[in-house]
Design an enzyme around this catalytic site. Structure first.
Site, PDB file in Angstrom:
ATOM      1  N   ASP A   1       0.891  -1.277   0.074  1.00 49.98           N
ATOM      2  CA  ASP A   1       0.061   0.160  -0.108  1.00 49.98           C
ATOM      3  C   ASP A   1       0.828   1.140  -0.102  1.00 49.98           C
ATOM      4  O   ASP A   1       2.041   1.208   0.101  1.00 49.98           O
ATOM      5  CB  ASP A   1      -0.940   0.098   1.106  1.00 49.98           C
ATOM      6  CG  ASP A   1      -0.421   0.052   2.548  1.00 49.98           C
ATOM      7  OD1 ASP A   1       0.842  -0.828   2.466  1.00 49.98           O
ATOM      8  OD2 ASP A   1      -0.264   0.882   3.488  1.00 49.98           O
ATOM      9  N   GLU A   2       0.100   2.315  -0.584  1.00 52.60           N
ATOM     10  CA  GLU A   2       0.809   3.593  -0.448  1.00 52.60           C
ATOM     11  C   GLU A   2       2.318   3.784  -0.723  1.00 52.60           C
ATOM     12  O   GLU A   2       3.123   4.389  -0.123  1.00 52.60           O
ATOM     13  CB  GLU A   2       0.674   4.223   1.197  1.00 52.60           C
ATOM     14  CG  GLU A   2      -0.968   4.359   1.442  1.00 52.60           C
ATOM     15  CD  GLU A   2      -1.028   5.196   2.874  1.00 52.60           C
ATOM     16  OE1 GLU A   2      -1.753   6.125   2.946  1.00 52.60           O
ATOM     17  OE2 GLU A   2      -0.121   4.650   3.812  1.00 52.60           O
ATOM     18  N   VAL A   3       2.675   3.302  -1.896  1.00 51.76           N
ATOM     19  CA  VAL A   3       3.759   3.387  -2.616  1.00 51.76           C
ATOM     20  C   VAL A   3       3.767   4.885  -3.186  1.00 51.76           C
ATOM     21  O   VAL A   3       3.185   5.222  -3.975  1.00 51.76           O
ATOM     22  CB  VAL A   3       3.992   2.317  -3.821  1.00 51.76           C
ATOM     23  CG1 VAL A   3       5.309   2.621  -4.455  1.00 51.76           C
ATOM     24  CG2 VAL A   3       4.166   1.051  -3.086  1.00 51.76           C
TER      25      VAL A   3
END
Length: 591
Positions: free
Chosen positions: A346-348
């Site tokens: 998540d949230e790269v």
């Protein structure tokens, strides 16, 4: 799911069930309520509404050699004989006297357990159904289940039937129960703030009492790496908050075994390639933008280096990244026998990778950030699958607006996506793409929301008197998720019957930016209980109407009982409301 019903005990249970179909069903709004949480799929109490004393020599007869079931039987026998729960409502029918009194029933001497598939492992989709018969003319009750895990659920139900000093139990009771969703979980983040082994075990204990079956352990993140791994000891030695804030292999074994004793699977999450700043303390060369300020003053939001303070992402273009990563995963898989493994993704954040010269060169030669992520997934996904694991990713890996992979590299056979954004819309996108889904919508299931933001020097709190410039209280996912909001959420909303089968269930989540052991119980309970019932037996009555009004009194009672069992659940109403059921209800439609 096809279930075998070949034993004599099952035939007897089926005949009894057919007879009881003509008996009026228990309704919580009448004077015939038996409070159980989660509400069973079917609970019937014979018309005389008789009670029986529990014999002082009451026993649970389980002739099976099964270590986790034996542990549960011993635990519940002690609880049943010593709890002496007193209903908190003065109007509870179990405390009322009948006039004239019903015919006396013999003291209940024992509960006999019958199991058909003793060695069924605690894996996703295991049969958790059970039937419970407490007769009014015999001193023996029967609990029949397909598996030991279903028997554990039935033991919990039976324990909630027992109350008072001396202990008594309603008789002429029949329960048939089977969860609607096989995945009923709770996520706890132990990276941002540390939780001791006892805190985790207490949480698993409470989960089991609520018939939840998945502890999603978000172990590592950018703030700290608290898991001590034999192959990579430096990650915890340098990346944890200290020697006294680490989980040893023995700690993990203790937690996993405790979970099995309580019918709760423990799924580890090692988040990557984002949220890996803590890895840089041991391996700075494989982590980009580590220890940099998360959102420099001169940059725009889209150029930030992380979603929140705590920067660092694994570098997919550095070969050493995979050497370290595979050592980590190999150790974690050995420590956690659970067939599901959560790999994060998540949230790269684009800005973080763009700080690295190697990645800059790759981009300048026509590459894209999505290709960088695809390289990471192509290197790591097959490796995890080769270890006989199904991989769970956060939805971002497929649905992020900037950095995502093509669905062709994630085989749905080995992939589950966990959704947290955009409510039912993202759930629909996931199942429409052919993937199984776990629902953790931040709009409904994030238990950390509504407590304000945690950033310091935040000028948005400097408000003019009378203004409302911070309508969300500084919390990105505000408002606070009430138990009613959680209870009423339909996780398959808008899906066809066929697509809904791809939704495995849901998880409430407690991210720990502003939580630690001092607030753990009250942040989780009884709000997590609301999801537990909605996923076990639904949030609607037999007519299809939402039953949150009926659930209020039962949840009050259940919260009271949880507190007596050592769980610091917060109240949902004043005690006056508890003792005067219905008097605190709204009778006008909301405007």
């Amino acid at each position: 799911m096809v279930r075998s019903h070949t034993s004599i005990s099952n035939v007897v249970a089926l005949i009894f069930f057919l007879v009881l179909l003509i008996i009026p069903s228990v309704q919580s709004t009448t004077a015939t309520t038996i409070d159980v949480w989660p509400k069973p799929r079917l609970l019937r109490w014979a018309p005389l509404h008789q009670l029986s004393l529990l014999s002082p020599s009451f026993t649970i007869a389980s002739p099976y050699d099964h270590p986790h079931l034996s542990s549960a039987v011993s635990r519940y026998l002690t609880l049943i004989k010593t709890e002496h729960h007193l209903p908190s409502s003065v109007n509870n029918p179990l405390t009322a006297t009948s006039s004239p009194p019903p015919p006396p029933s013999p003291p209940l001497q024992s509960l006999h357990i019958f199991i058909h598939r003793l060695h069924a492992p605690l894996h996703h989709g295991v049969n958790e159904s059970y039937t419970l018969h407490v007769p009014n003319d015999r001193p023996t009750a029967n609990l029949t289940a397909e598996t030991p895990w279903g028997a554990m659920r039935g033991l919990e139900t039976f324990s909630q039937l027992v109350w008072g000093r001396p202990s008594r139990v309603p008789v002429g009771v029949y329960v048939w129960d089977d969860p609607i969703f096989p995945h009923r979980g709770l996520l706890l983040d132990t990276s941002r703030n540390y939780y001791g082994v006892g805190d985790i075990m207490r949480t698993i204990y409470a989960m089991s009492a609520n018939k939840m079956n998945v502890f999603h352990w978000h172990i590592t993140d950018s703030p700290s790496f608290p898991l001590n791994l034999p192959s990579e000891p430096g990650l915890a030695a340098k990346g944890s908050y200290g020697d006294d804030m680490q989980y040893s292999p023995d700690d993990v074994k203790k937690i996993v075994e405790f979970g099995l004793d309580h019918g709760v699977r423990v799924i580890p999450e090692i988040d990557s390639p984002g949220h890996t700043g803590s890895w840089a303390e041991a391996y700075p060369e494989i982590v980009t933008c580590a220890n940099m300020f998360w959102w420099p003053a001169e940059s725009k939001w889209e150029d930030r280096l992380a979603a929140e303070p705590g920067t660092g992402q694994l570098n997919p273009l550095n070969p050493k990244t995979y050497q370290v990563f595979k050592n980590v995963i190999s150790d974690v898989v050995k420590m956690f026998p659970e067939p599901f493994f959560h790999a994060g993704a998540d949230e790269v954040t684009p800005g973080c990778w763009k700080t690295d010269p190697t990645i800059q060169s790759f981009l300048s030669n026509g590459g894209s950030l999505s290709q960088v992520l695809e390289k990471f997934v192509n290197e790591t996904f097959p490796y995890i699958v080769s270890l006989h694991r199904t991989v769970i990713y956060w939805e971002d890996v497929l649905l992020d607006g900037v950095v995502k992979v093509d669905s062709s590299i994630l085989d749905p056979k080995y992939t589950i996506l966990q959704t947290w954004n955009n409510g039912p819309n993202n759930t629909k996108k996931i199942v429409d793409a052919g993937y199984r889904a776990i629902v953790s919508s931040a709009d409904y299931y994030y238990l950390d929301c509504g407590h304000g933001g945690f950033l310091g020097n935040d000028s948005q709190y400097d408000q003019l008197v009378g203004s409302d410039t911070v309508s969300n209280g500084g919390s990105w996912c505000a408002p606070f998720k009430t138990w009613q909001t959680i209870y009423n959420y339909d996780i398959t909303y808008g899906l066809s019957e066929e697509k809904a089968t791809l939704v495995l269930g849901g998880e409430v989540a407690l991210w720990s930016e502003q939580a630690d052991p001092t607030v753990l119980d009250s942040r989780l309970w009884p709000r997590a209980s609301a999801m537990a019932e909605a996923l076990w037996s639904g949030n609607r009555d037999e007519t299809g109407k939402k039953r949150y009004a009926e659930a209020t009194d039962r949840l009050n009672e259940w919260r009271h009982r949880m507190v007596s069992r050592g769980i610091g659940a917060e109240p949902i109403q004043p005690l006056w409301c508890v003792r005067n059921p219905g008097m605190c209800n709204a009778v006008h439609a909301s405007i």
